[in-house]
Motif scaffolding. Structure first.
Motif, mmCIF file in Angstrom:
data_model
loop_
_atom_site.group_PDB
_atom_site.id
_atom_site.type_symbol
_atom_site.label_atom_id
_atom_site.label_comp_id
_atom_site.label_asym_id
_atom_site.label_seq_id
_atom_site.Cartn_x
_atom_site.Cartn_y
_atom_site.Cartn_z
ATOM 1 N N LEU A 4 35.768 89.564 1.440
ATOM 2 C CA LEU A 4 36.668 90.703 1.567
ATOM 3 C C LEU A 4 36.031 91.913 0.906
ATOM 4 N N THR A 5 36.047 93.052 1.595
ATOM 5 C CA THR A 5 35.531 94.275 0.998
ATOM 6 C C THR A 5 36.582 95.372 1.116
ATOM 7 N N ILE A 6 36.699 96.198 0.079
ATOM 8 C CA ILE A 6 37.778 97.166 -0.055
ATOM 9 C C ILE A 6 37.211 98.536 -0.411
ATOM 10 N N GLY A 7 37.618 99.557 0.318
ATOM 11 C CA GLY A 7 37.179 100.914 0.016
ATOM 12 C C GLY A 7 37.261 101.786 1.258
ATOM 13 N N HIS A 8 36.980 103.057 1.094
ATOM 14 C CA HIS A 8 37.025 103.973 2.234
ATOM 15 C C HIS A 8 35.811 103.813 3.137
ATOM 16 N N ALA A 9 36.064 103.666 4.423
ATOM 17 C CA ALA A 9 35.016 103.889 5.409
ATOM 18 C C ALA A 9 34.922 105.396 5.574
ATOM 19 N N ALA A 10 33.720 105.911 5.779
ATOM 20 C CA ALA A 10 33.547 107.364 5.825
ATOM 21 C C ALA A 10 32.849 107.806 7.096
ATOM 22 N N ARG A 11 33.248 108.968 7.555
ATOM 23 C CA ARG A 11 32.510 109.651 8.605
ATOM 24 C C ARG A 11 31.434 110.483 7.901
ATOM 25 N N ASP A 12 30.187 110.051 8.023
ATOM 26 C CA ASP A 12 29.067 110.758 7.391
ATOM 27 C C ASP A 12 28.463 111.750 8.379
ATOM 28 N N ILE A 13 28.522 113.017 8.027
ATOM 29 C CA ILE A 13 27.975 114.060 8.891
ATOM 30 C C ILE A 13 26.473 114.156 8.687
ATOM 31 N N THR A 14 25.711 114.106 9.771
ATOM 32 C CA THR A 14 24.258 114.221 9.724
ATOM 33 C C THR A 14 23.827 115.333 10.699
ATOM 34 N N PRO A 15 22.592 115.783 10.624
ATOM 35 C CA PRO A 15 22.117 116.805 11.574
ATOM 36 C C PRO A 15 22.227 116.363 13.028
ATOM 37 N N ASP A 16 22.285 115.048 13.262
ATOM 38 C CA ASP A 16 22.370 114.513 14.622
ATOM 39 C C ASP A 16 23.789 114.122 15.012
ATOM 40 N N GLY A 17 24.769 114.574 14.235
ATOM 41 C CA GLY A 17 26.154 114.184 14.481
ATOM 42 C C GLY A 17 26.661 113.311 13.347
ATOM 43 N N TRP A 18 27.830 112.702 13.505
ATOM 44 C CA TRP A 18 28.350 111.869 12.436
ATOM 45 C C TRP A 18 28.196 110.383 12.780
ATOM 46 N N ARG A 19 28.179 109.572 11.733
ATOM 47 C CA ARG A 19 28.136 108.118 11.907
ATOM 48 C C ARG A 19 28.936 107.482 10.778
ATOM 49 N N TRP A 20 29.328 106.241 10.999
ATOM 50 C CA TRP A 20 30.133 105.536 10.004
ATOM 51 C C TRP A 20 29.298 105.158 8.785
ATOM 52 N N GLY A 21 29.890 105.338 7.613
ATOM 53 C CA GLY A 21 29.232 104.954 6.370
ATOM 54 C C GLY A 21 30.254 104.394 5.396
ATOM 55 N N GLY A 22 29.873 104.338 4.134
ATOM 56 C CA GLY A 22 30.730 103.751 3.105
ATOM 57 C C GLY A 22 30.306 102.326 2.802
ATOM 58 N N THR A 23 30.495 101.926 1.554
ATOM 59 C CA THR A 23 30.121 100.565 1.134
ATOM 60 C C THR A 23 30.766 99.511 2.015
ATOM 61 N N VAL A 24 32.052 99.678 2.332
ATOM 62 C CA VAL A 24 32.743 98.639 3.113
ATOM 63 C C VAL A 24 32.101 98.446 4.482
ATOM 64 N N THR A 25 31.604 99.528 5.054
ATOM 65 C CA THR A 25 30.996 99.437 6.387
ATOM 66 C C THR A 25 29.740 98.587 6.352
ATOM 67 N N TYR A 26 28.821 98.931 5.477
ATOM 68 C CA TYR A 26 27.556 98.191 5.417
ATOM 69 C C TYR A 26 27.758 96.770 4.908
ATOM 70 N N ALA A 27 28.654 96.600 3.940
ATOM 71 C CA ALA A 27 28.902 95.259 3.396
ATOM 72 C C ALA A 27 29.519 94.348 4.452
ATOM 73 N N ALA A 28 30.499 94.868 5.186
ATOM 74 C CA ALA A 28 31.158 94.053 6.209
ATOM 75 C C ALA A 28 30.202 93.694 7.338
ATOM 76 N N LEU A 29 29.381 94.658 7.752
ATOM 77 C CA LEU A 29 28.437 94.382 8.838
ATOM 78 C C LEU A 29 27.399 93.350 8.421
ATOM 79 N N LEU A 30 26.964 93.407 7.161
ATOM 80 C CA LEU A 30 26.007 92.396 6.701
ATOM 81 C C LEU A 30 26.658 91.019 6.698
ATOM 82 N N ALA A 31 27.855 90.922 6.112
ATOM 83 C CA ALA A 31 28.529 89.624 6.025
ATOM 84 C C ALA A 31 28.783 89.046 7.414
ATOM 85 N N ARG A 32 29.245 89.890 8.342
ATOM 86 C CA ARG A 32 29.482 89.416 9.708
ATOM 87 C C ARG A 32 28.188 88.931 10.346
#
Length: 286
Positions: free
Chosen positions: A12-40
């Motif tokens: 289980l991971t808890i926290g804000h998923a974030a819209r990270d703005i980059t020069p190429d547009g936005w993408r999903w970020g935040g600890t929960v995003t990367y942690a969940a994707l790794l675990a899955r």
């Protein structure tokens, strides 16, 4: 949006998923995003508690995959951040912040998860999670979100005045050398508050603090493309491996390998499988 599945997840991971703005547009970020994707990706039954604007829930679930359980607390906005790189270093801006996450938001069936990673971005997770989970659970925190604040949209680093009250309830703490402003004295002060603490140092590897001493481990060879999320992947890999093998050293090696694999791809596109991390570690040790 709340998952109707009542089974207890393994991670289980808890926290804000974030819209990270980059020069190429936005993408999903935040600890929960990367942690969940790794675990899955590692085949672990995974659940996420986060806070999102309703319009963002379907897209975020699609990113995670249908097999990841998602409880998204309704919020007027989704946390949105932007990094601006200058000659003086990185400037971080906060454009929007989602609703705060409290312990009562965690579905009852998920509260016995054997491995939990709390990943605040910017004081988005209540301090009441300290001691909330059963003693038998392995509970870690990436403390970056406690070591920064914001004013007028500008994010800046700060000392966490409640560290001595909150951090001792966690089994493991994770932070970067930048989070502690390159201060080993501050790093040690935070590290002493939990049984295990790991400070990542980018291309210089990671330092694990245990029993009053730092243990250094060099980073594995890699061809960096994007460093975003590497620390979050490191933390998730460490927690999963420590829970599986019961050995800090083994967990440290695997976490290093997972992070090395991840930085060779952009964003969340390079989440390594366990076998890829294992192969990278075997190659480095030969």
């Amino acid at each position: 949006m709340t998952s109707t599945v009542q089974n207890t997840p393994s991670f289980l991971t808890i926290g804000h998923a974030a819209r990270d703005i980059t020069p190429d547009g936005w993408r999903w970020g935040g600890t929960v995003t990367y942690a969940a994707l790794l675990a899955r990706t590692w085949g672990v039954r995974t659940a996420v508690v986060t806070s999102l604007a309703q319009k963002d829930v379907p897209g975020y679930q699609a990113l995670l995959g249908d097999d990841v359980l998602l409880h998204a607390i309704p919020s007027p906005a989704t946390t949105t951040m932007e990094n601006i790189y200058t000659d003086e270093g990185r400037q971080q801006l906060l454009h929007a912040k989602a609703a705060r996450i409290e312990p009562h938001h965690v579905p009852a069936a998920w509260r016995d998860a054997p491995v939990v990673l709390v990943g605040p971005i910017l004081h988005d997770v209540s301090t009441k999670f300290s001691g909330f989970f059963p003693e038998k659970s392995l509970v870690g925190m990436t403390i970056q979100g406690r070591l920064r604040s914001h004013r007028g949209g500008r994010v800046y680093k700060q000392l966490w005045h409640r560290a001595e009250h909150e951090f001792p309830a966690y089994d493991a703490l994770f932070f970067s050398i930048e989070d502690v402003r390159n201060s080993m004295l501050l790093a040690e002060a935070y590290a002493e508050l939990a049984p295990i603490a790991v400070m990542t140092r980018g291309s210089d590897g990671a330092s694990r603090f245990h029993d009053g001493k730092f243990y250094e481990l060099d980073a594995l060879p890699a061809q960096p493309v994007d460093l975003t999320g590497a620390g979050d992947i490191f933390a998730a890999a460490f927690m999963l491996c420590y829970a599986e093998f019961g050995d800090q050293v083994v967990a440290h090696y695997y976490a290093n390998a997972a992070a090395a694999c991840s930085i060779e791809h952009v964003g969340a596109s390079g989440i390594p499988t366990f076998q890829q991390a294992k192969a990278r570690l075997r190659l480095a040790l030969e």
